[in-house]
Design a protein around this motif. Structure first.
Motif, PDB file in Angstrom:
ATOM      1  N   PHE A  47      -2.474  -4.418  -7.823  1.00 64.49           N
ATOM      2  CA  PHE A  47      -2.442  -5.816  -7.382  1.00 64.49           C
ATOM      3  C   PHE A  47      -3.726  -6.523  -7.808  1.00 64.49           C
ATOM      4  CE2 PHE A  47      -0.045  -3.349  -4.211  1.00 64.49           C
ATOM      5  CZ  PHE A  47       1.175  -4.014  -4.231  1.00 64.49           C
ATOM      6  N   LYS A  73      -4.477 -11.166  -3.440  1.00 66.44           N
ATOM      7  CA  LYS A  73      -3.886 -11.050  -2.101  1.00 66.44           C
ATOM      8  C   LYS A  73      -2.456 -11.587  -2.101  1.00 66.44           C
ATOM      9  CE  LYS A  73      -7.200 -13.305  -0.005  1.00 66.44           C
ATOM     10  NZ  LYS A  73      -7.976 -13.933   1.093  1.00 66.44           N
ATOM     11  N   ILE A  82       0.052  -9.018  -3.189  1.00 66.31           N
ATOM     12  CA  ILE A  82       0.314  -8.039  -2.132  1.00 66.31           C
ATOM     13  C   ILE A  82       1.309  -8.593  -1.121  1.00 66.31           C
ATOM     14  CG2 ILE A  82      -0.740  -6.817  -0.171  1.00 66.31           C
ATOM     15  CD1 ILE A  82      -3.297  -6.622  -1.923  1.00 66.31           C
ATOM     16  N   PHE A 129      -2.406   3.034  -4.955  1.00 69.28           N
ATOM     17  CA  PHE A 129      -2.598   1.587  -5.039  1.00 69.28           C
ATOM     18  C   PHE A 129      -3.947   1.261  -5.668  1.00 69.28           C
ATOM     19  CE2 PHE A 129       0.291   1.940  -1.344  1.00 69.28           C
ATOM     20  CZ  PHE A 129       1.321   1.138  -1.798  1.00 69.28           C
ATOM     21  N   VAL A 132      -6.426  -2.274  -6.585  1.00 66.33           N
ATOM     22  CA  VAL A 132      -6.601  -3.691  -6.273  1.00 66.33           C
ATOM     23  C   VAL A 132      -7.831  -4.236  -6.973  1.00 66.33           C
ATOM     24  CG1 VAL A 132      -5.511  -3.487  -3.992  1.00 66.33           C
ATOM     25  CG2 VAL A 132      -8.003  -3.290  -4.199  1.00 66.33           C
ATOM     26  N   SER A 145      -8.579  -8.245  -1.671  1.00 59.08           N
ATOM     27  CA  SER A 145      -7.274  -7.606  -1.857  1.00 59.08           C
ATOM     28  C   SER A 145      -7.208  -6.284  -1.097  1.00 59.08           C
ATOM     29  CB  SER A 145      -7.004  -7.377  -3.343  1.00 59.08           C
ATOM     30  OG  SER A 145      -6.870  -8.604  -4.027  1.00 59.08           O
ATOM     31  N   LEU A 155      -4.321  -5.364   1.643  1.00 61.67           N
ATOM     32  CA  LEU A 155      -3.512  -4.142   1.601  1.00 61.67           C
ATOM     33  C   LEU A 155      -3.618  -3.373   2.909  1.00 61.67           C
ATOM     34  CD1 LEU A 155      -1.680  -2.496  -0.342  1.00 61.67           C
ATOM     35  CD2 LEU A 155      -3.701  -1.118  -0.881  1.00 61.67           C
TER      36      LEU A 155
END
Length: 532
Positions: free
Chosen positions: A359, A362, A365, A381, A383, A388, A392
């Motif tokens: 990601f 934000k 997500i 994951f 970010v 971010s 998460l």
């Protein structure tokens, strides 16, 4: 050489490890050593907070007295424990290479809440004897409570085991050196400068000897000394010296050299309970750098911005909002865009083939998880930025496996490639995304892009007359300058390189790029600005 070098040290397991580490280096080089254990004031008085002990050398004074008396030839210290000035007749001959200066939070497993930053449950009780750690942790987690924690590493861990605290903070280097089994606790590493700036010279050993012992000095310079580390910590220690601070001052200072540039982060509060000020500076030289840093914290005599515009909405609890409020800086916080979903349903079957989901915002997500995807348990994951990461955590209670902390997405792509090349990666993103991370991966990496939202620019955006304009995305730059011009005296902060490139497209080349693409980085950048 027939001389046996006598090494003085404190008697804790960690201090003995440090002394033996220096001894082994000397032994490997063909020199003989012996170790002498010396108790210090800090070892003997365990019922007082460190900031209540008199003087600044309560872990070093007795070692220095034995060194001056000739009972030992060299003393091995944790460099961060040393006062910034040596007693007459002594000097630091050598400093070691720097171990990882991170901190670790050890958390009782029933006190873990991964939906929150640092993973300690709401209103949790944290044990630490460091005002520096308390001020910085409480600035990102104001709900936490703190109590003093003294003793050697094993004693501190036993106090956590006895449930005197919900979590404790320790230096990662110390935990690693002792090779302790900590599997009964949840462990969260606090990386340098993310939420916590280390103490000056943290992770570095100092070898102190008598003036005039040229024979030993030459040996230590050859076997132990690391000049690049010495250059960096000289800045950190000079900052400490200019603030006239000791171990109890809520001060963090961390310098590292990258691509011939010295990068320095500094945090300071007047007391442990106060919200910290943070500053980031870059310089090609260490000369005069500490003096510049300290002058920036003399804000009664500086012209800090009076008003700041930021292109996102903020709650009063946001880090950036609280950093500005400390100095009564007015905030004009408003997003200049709106976002809408592009899909409302998805077949979760496709996710089982992916190793990573990455990601870059934000929004990505939030819109992705609004689809209620069913994901494999072992999926990882990644970010961009701590903002971010927080999203998460909040949305799914997961700590990212990779966090890109640079303001330059090309650097993040390079870092992510080291762990993700050759795997299957899903990128939920916005329509017309710049795809900077995607472009940085190797051809053997299987990539799928999933457009989950699109950005719509607001019309007729009102001009801001703030001293500083903070832009948090390329789209916000585009929306603002569609109808507005930049006043010559206004300063601009760009959250990252992609946003900076959008500014350059409209011929705005003078902007500040924070060290990290998050609210802490933005607050550091604004704090460093002087208004004429």
């Amino acid at each position: 050489m027939d001389r046996i070098f006598k090494i003085g040290t404190r008697g804790s397991d960690l201090a003995l490890w440090q002394a033996n580490h220096v001894a082994s280096k000397l032994n490997e080089a063909g020199y003989q050593t012996e170790i002498k254990i010396i108790k210090t004031q800090g070892d003997n008085i365990l019922n007082l907070r460190l900031d209540k002990l008199e003087g600044k050398g309560f872990f070093t004074k007795e070692l220095e007295e034995h060194l001056l008396a000739g009972d030992i030839d060299l003393a091995v210290h944790s460099h961060k424990d040393l006062p910034t000035e040596n007693p007459p007749g002594l000097f630091i001959s050598a400093v070691s290479e720097r171990e990882d200066p991170s901190e670790v939070l050890l958390i009782l497993k029933d006190c873990v809440d991964t939906s929150k930053k640092l993973s300690v449950k709401h209103n949790g009780l944290v044990g630490t004897s460091s005002n520096r750690r308390q001020s910085q942790i409480s600035s990102v987690r104001p709900d936490l409570e703190f109590e003093d924690l003294r003793g050697n590493v094993n004693t501190r861990i036993q106090k956590l085991r006895d449930e005197n605290y919900d979590a404790i903070v320790l230096a990662k280097a110390g935990v690693s050196r002792l090779n302790l089994d900590l599997s009964e606790f949840y462990i969260e590493t606090i990386e340098p400068v993310a939420e916590m700036i280390p103490a000056p010279a943290q992770g570095v050993l100092a070898v102190q000897i008598r003036e005039g012992d040229s024979e030993l000095d030459a040996v230590l310079k050859e076997v132990i000394h690391n000049q690049e580390v010495a250059n960096c910590i000289s800045v950190e220690r000079k900052v400490l010296n200019l603030f006239n601070g000791g171990c109890h001052m809520p001060l963090g200072s961390y310098c590292k050299k990258e691509d011939d540039i010295y990068k320095v982060w500094t945090s300071k509060a007047n007391e442990a309970e106060e919200f910290v000020d943070r500053l980031y500076l870059e310089s090609e030289t260490t000369e005069g750098l500490a003096e510049i840093i300290v002058s920036k914290f003399d804000y009664p005599n500086r012209n800090l911005p009076k008003k700041v515009f930021i292109s996102r909405e903020l709650s009063e609890y946001s880090y950036f909002a609280r950093a500005m409020a400390k100095h009564e800086i007015e905030i004009d916080a408003r997003s200049l865009i709106k976002t809408v979903p592009t899909i409302h349903k998805i077949d979760s079957y496709i996710f089982k083939h992916f190793d990573w989901i990455f990601f870059n915002s934000k929004n990505a997500i939030e819109y992705f998880f609004n689809l209620d995807p069913v994901l494999p348990k072992n999926i990882k994951f990644g970010v961009v930025g701590r903002g971010s990461e927080d999203a998460l955590r909040l949305v799914v209670g997961r700590v990212p496996d990779f966090i890109g902390e640079s303001s330059d997405t090309a650097e993040i792509a390079e870092e992510f490639a080291t762990v993700a090349n050759g795997t299957n990666v899903l990128f939920p993103l916005a329509k017309d995304s710049l795809r900077s991370i995607v472009k940085g991966l190797s051809p053997d990496t299987k990539i799928k892009e999933l457009v989950v939202y699109e950005t719509i620019l607001l019309d007729d955006v009102d001009k801001s007359y703030a001293d500083v304009l903070v832009f948090t995305s390329p789209s916000n730059v585009e929306a603002y300058f569609e109808n507005n011009l930049l006043d010559p005296e206004q300063k601009i902060v760009s959250i990252g390189a992609s946003t900076g490139k959008k500014l350059e497209e409209i011929n705005i080349t003078s902007y500040i790029l924070p060290a990290s693409p998050d609210e802490i980085g933005l607050a550091e950048a604004v704090f460093g600005i002087d208004i004429k």
